[in-house]
Design an enzyme around this catalytic site. Structure first.
Site, PDB file in Angstrom:
ATOM      1  N   LYS A   1       0.817  -1.214   0.000  1.00  0.00           N
ATOM      2  CA  LYS A   1       0.000   0.000   0.000  1.00  0.00           C
ATOM      3  C   LYS A   1       0.849   1.263   0.000  1.00  0.00           C
ATOM      4  O   LYS A   1       0.473   2.265  -0.604  1.00  0.00           O
ATOM      5  CB  LYS A   1      -0.945   0.012   1.212  1.00  0.00           C
ATOM      6  CG  LYS A   1      -2.108  -0.943   1.037  1.00  0.00           C
ATOM      7  CD  LYS A   1      -3.233  -0.608   1.983  1.00  0.00           C
ATOM      8  CE  LYS A   1      -4.406  -1.552   1.767  1.00  0.00           C
ATOM      9  NZ  LYS A   1      -5.417  -1.447   2.825  1.00  0.00           N
TER      10      LYS A   1
ATOM     11  N   LYS B   1      -4.631  -9.460  -6.950  1.00  0.00           N
ATOM     12  CA  LYS B   1      -5.842  -9.685  -6.142  1.00  0.00           C
ATOM     13  C   LYS B   1      -6.972  -8.763  -6.607  1.00  0.00           C
ATOM     14  O   LYS B   1      -6.715  -7.607  -6.951  1.00  0.00           O
ATOM     15  CB  LYS B   1      -5.455  -9.358  -4.699  1.00  0.00           C
ATOM     16  CG  LYS B   1      -6.388  -9.796  -3.643  1.00  0.00           C
ATOM     17  CD  LYS B   1      -5.836  -9.425  -2.276  1.00  0.00           C
ATOM     18  CE  LYS B   1      -5.808  -7.928  -2.042  1.00  0.00           C
ATOM     19  NZ  LYS B   1      -5.491  -7.509  -0.693  1.00  0.00           N
TER      20      LYS B   1
ATOM     21  N   LYS C   1     -10.515  -3.137  -4.207  1.00  0.00           N
ATOM     22  CA  LYS C   1     -11.290  -1.901  -4.369  1.00  0.00           C
ATOM     23  C   LYS C   1     -10.430  -0.810  -4.988  1.00  0.00           C
ATOM     24  O   LYS C   1     -10.939   0.117  -5.596  1.00  0.00           O
ATOM     25  CB  LYS C   1     -11.771  -1.397  -3.005  1.00  0.00           C
ATOM     26  CG  LYS C   1     -12.839  -2.259  -2.364  1.00  0.00           C
ATOM     27  CD  LYS C   1     -13.227  -1.676  -0.999  1.00  0.00           C
ATOM     28  CE  LYS C   1     -13.748  -2.754  -0.082  1.00  0.00           C
ATOM     29  NZ  LYS C   1     -13.323  -2.602   1.303  1.00  0.00           N
TER      30      LYS C   1
HETATM   31  P1  TYM Z   1     -10.864  -5.391   3.536  1.00  0.00           P
HETATM   32  O1  TYM Z   1     -11.857  -4.306   3.725  1.00  0.00           O
HETATM   33  O2  TYM Z   1      -9.751  -5.197   2.561  1.00  0.00           O
HETATM   34  O3  TYM Z   1     -11.610  -6.725   3.097  1.00  0.00           O
HETATM   35  C1  TYM Z   1     -12.681  -7.265   3.839  1.00  0.00           C
HETATM   36  C2  TYM Z   1     -12.598  -8.776   3.795  1.00  0.00           C
HETATM   37  O4  TYM Z   1     -12.597  -9.235   2.432  1.00  0.00           O
HETATM   38  C3  TYM Z   1     -11.482 -10.090   2.220  1.00  0.00           C
HETATM   39  N1  TYM Z   1     -10.990  -9.891   0.856  1.00  0.00           N
HETATM   40  C4  TYM Z   1     -10.842 -10.867  -0.042  1.00  0.00           C
HETATM   41  N2  TYM Z   1     -11.078 -12.187   0.025  1.00  0.00           N
HETATM   42  C5  TYM Z   1     -10.838 -12.911  -1.092  1.00  0.00           C
HETATM   43  N3  TYM Z   1     -10.374 -12.386  -2.265  1.00  0.00           N
HETATM   44  C6  TYM Z   1     -10.121 -11.053  -2.364  1.00  0.00           C
HETATM   45  N4  TYM Z   1      -9.684 -10.536  -3.519  1.00  0.00           N
HETATM   46  C7  TYM Z   1     -10.357 -10.232  -1.224  1.00  0.00           C
HETATM   47  N5  TYM Z   1     -10.217  -8.908  -0.991  1.00  0.00           N
HETATM   48  C8  TYM Z   1     -10.610  -8.716   0.291  1.00  0.00           C
HETATM   49  C9  TYM Z   1     -10.452  -9.667   3.236  1.00  0.00           C
HETATM   50  O5  TYM Z   1      -9.543 -10.705   3.510  1.00  0.00           O
HETATM   51  C10 TYM Z   1     -11.315  -9.314   4.429  1.00  0.00           C
HETATM   52  O6  TYM Z   1     -11.609 -10.471   5.188  1.00  0.00           O
HETATM   53  N6  TYM Z   1      -7.819  -5.167   7.453  1.00  0.00           N
HETATM   54  C11 TYM Z   1      -9.106  -5.641   7.025  1.00  0.00           C
HETATM   55  C12 TYM Z   1     -10.263  -5.110   7.851  1.00  0.00           C
HETATM   56  C13 TYM Z   1     -10.136  -5.320   9.320  1.00  0.00           C
HETATM   57  C14 TYM Z   1     -10.266  -6.556  10.006  1.00  0.00           C
HETATM   58  C15 TYM Z   1     -10.095  -6.237  11.392  1.00  0.00           C
HETATM   59  C16 TYM Z   1     -10.497  -7.856   9.604  1.00  0.00           C
HETATM   60  C17 TYM Z   1      -9.887  -4.355  10.248  1.00  0.00           C
HETATM   61  N7  TYM Z   1      -9.880  -4.909  11.500  1.00  0.00           N
HETATM   62  C18 TYM Z   1     -10.139  -7.223  12.362  1.00  0.00           C
HETATM   63  C19 TYM Z   1     -10.557  -8.837  10.585  1.00  0.00           C
HETATM   64  C20 TYM Z   1     -10.379  -8.529  11.956  1.00  0.00           C
HETATM   65  C21 TYM Z   1      -9.316  -5.194   5.596  1.00  0.00           C
HETATM   66  O7  TYM Z   1      -8.741  -4.254   5.132  1.00  0.00           O
HETATM   67  O8  TYM Z   1     -10.284  -5.871   4.939  1.00  0.00           O
END
Ligand code: TYM
Length: 335
Positions: A111, A194, A197
Site C-alpha cells: 500500500k 488480487k 477496491k
Molecule cells: P478489507 O476491507 O480489505 O476486506 C474485507 C474482507 O474481504 C477479504 N478480501 C478478499 N477475500 C478474497 N479475495 C479477495 N480478492 C479479497 N479482498 C478482500 C479480506 O480478507 C477481508 O476479510 N484489514 C481488514 C479489515 C479489518 C479486520 C479487522 C479484519 C480491520 N480490523 C479485524 C478482521 C479482523 C481489511 O482491510 O479488509
C-alpha cells in the site's frame, strides 16, 4: 466459548472477493456463534478520504452486509470509530508491538509503494489497530480472506507478548478462519493480482452494486487464455485466469473446482463465461436489490449502527477496564 470478530473497510463498493472470501462466511457463522461485525472507518482514514464519501461508504457497506444476510438482531453490526476502546487498546498495542514485526507486513509495503516516507503513521501501525479490534472483545475466531493471514499472525504475537508482560493468559490467541472455495479472488483483468477496491480498472472487479448488464459485460471481457477448460483440476496449473473463473464459479455454486470441471471440461470460454455470468447474476442481484432498498433509508441504517455500537461498547468497556488495570493506568476511561 467461540466469539467471532471481523471487519471490512468502508472505502468503496464491496466486491466479489470481499463477498466470497469473507462476508458470505460471516453470514453462515452467525447461525452458530456470537458474532461482532465492524465497518472499520478508523482503518479507512489511514489513506486520505473525502469526509462525505466516507460517511456514504460507511452506510453503503452496512447496507451491503445486511443485504448479504447479516442480521443486526442476531449479530452486532457497528462502525469502529463509535467504540473508542478500539483506539485506546491500539495505543497500548503500539507500545507492545515491535518495529521489526511491523516492518515485515507485506500489505504495508504494497500500500505504501515506492513513496514510503510519505505514508501515514496510521498506515504503518494499521495492524496494531486490527489486533485491538479483535482483542478488545477477546474474540477467538476471525473469518477473513487469505490476504489478512499475516495480520492475524501479528495479532497472535501481540496477544502473546501482552500476556507475557502481564504474566497471565489474559487474551486468547485468535484463530483465522479462511473458508470456502474463493479465499483469494483475483482481478478479472490480471490473474496474478488480487481483486481489490483500489484497482484503477472497474473491469477488474464485480461489485455488489453492479447490475446484470455490468456483470455480464465484465465477465465476458475477463482476461482468459485460448485453451478450452481442462477436465481435471491439475490442468489449471499455470492458467491463473482460468483458475480464478473456475474457483469463482465453484464458490458461487457451492461446489468444488473438480465438480465444475466435470461439467465444463473441454468447453471453451465462449460457453463457460455466459454460464458463470448467469450464475453470478442469480446470486448477486437479490443482494443488490435489497441493498438499494436499504440505502433509500439512511436514518434506519444509522440507527442500526448506533444500536450495534452500544452493544459493542458494553462488551469492550469492561475488557478495556481490565487492560487499564493490568497496565497500571489510574482511574477509568471517561464516558
Ligand atoms: P478489507 O476491507 O480489505 O476486506 C474485507 C474482507 O474481504 C477479504 N478480501 C478478499 N477475500 C478474497 N479475495 C479477495 N480478492 C479479497 N479482498 C478482500 C479480506 O480478507 C477481508 O476479510 N484489514 C481488514 C479489515 C479489518 C479486520 C479487522 C479484519 C480491520 N480490523 C479485524 C478482521 C479482523 C481489511 O482491510 O479488509
Amino acid at each position: 466459548m467461540k466469539r467471532i470478530f471481523s471487519g471490512v473497510q468502508p472505502t468503496g463498493n464491496l466486491h466479489l472477493g470481499n463477498y466470497l472470501g469473507a462476508i458470505r462466511n460471516w453470514v453462515r457463522l452467525q447461525q452458530e456463534f456470537e458474532c461482532i461485525y465492524c465497518v472499520v472507518d478508523l482503518h479507512a482514514i489511514t489513506v486520505p478520504q473525502d469526509p462525505a464519501e466516507l460517511t456514504a461508504s460507511t452506510r453503503e457497506v452496512a447496507a451491503s452486509l445486511m443485504a448479504s444476510g447479516i442480521d443486526p438482531d442476531q449479530s452486532i453490526l457497528f462502525n469502529q470509530s463509535c467504540v473508542p476502546q478500539h483506539a485506546e487498546l491500539a495505543w497500548v498495542f503500539n507500545c507492545v508491538a515491535r518495529l521489526g514485526w511491523l516492518n515485515r507486513m507485506t500489505q504495508f509495503k504494497e500500500k505504501a509503494g515506492k513513496n514510503r516516507e510519505n505514508a501515514t503513521v496510521g498506515l504503518y501501525s494499521y495492524p496494531t489497530l486490527m489486533a485491538s479490534d479483535i482483542l478488545v472483545y477477546k474474540a477467538t475466531h476471525v473469518p477473513v480472506g487469505e490476504d489478512q493471514k499475516q495480520h492475524l499472525e501479528l495479532t497472535r504475537d501481540i496477544a502473546q507478548a501482552f500476556n507475557a508482560m502481564v504474566g497471565e493468559d489474559f487474551f486468547p490467541l485468535p484463530e483465522p478462519q479462511i473458508l470456502g472455495q474463493a479465499t483469494r479472488v483475483m482481478s478479472l483483468r490480471d490473474g496474478s493480482a488480487k481483486m481489490s477496491k483500489s484497482d484503477a480498472s472497474d473491469f477488474s472487479r464485480i461489485t455488489l452494486t453492479d447490475d446484470a448488464d455490468a456483470i455480464m459485460s465484465k465477465i465476458k471481457k475477463a482476461k482468459t487464455d485460448p485453451e478450452p477448460l481442462p477436465s481435471e483440476v491439475e490442468g489449471l496449473e499455470d492458467r491463473p485466469e482460468a483458475r480464478n473463473l473456475v474457483s469463482i464459479f465453484a464458490a458461487l455454486a457451492d461446489r468444488d473446482e473438480a465438480g465444475v470441471l466435470a461439467d465444463f471440461g473441454g468447453q471453451g470460454f465462449g460457453v463457460f463465461k455466459p454460464a458463470l455470468a448467469e450464475l453470478a447474476i442469480e446470486k448477486l442481484s437479490p443482494i443488490t436489490g435489497e441493498m438499494n432498498r436499504l440505502m433509500a433509508d439512511p436514518g434506519y441504517l444509522d440507527q442500526i449502527l448506533a444500536t450495534g455500537a452500544n452493544k459493542a461498547y458494553a462488551l469492550a468497556r469492561p475488557i478495556m477496564a481490565e487492560v487499564r488495570q493490568r497496565v497500571g493506568f489510574l482511574g477509568s476511561s471517561a464516558g
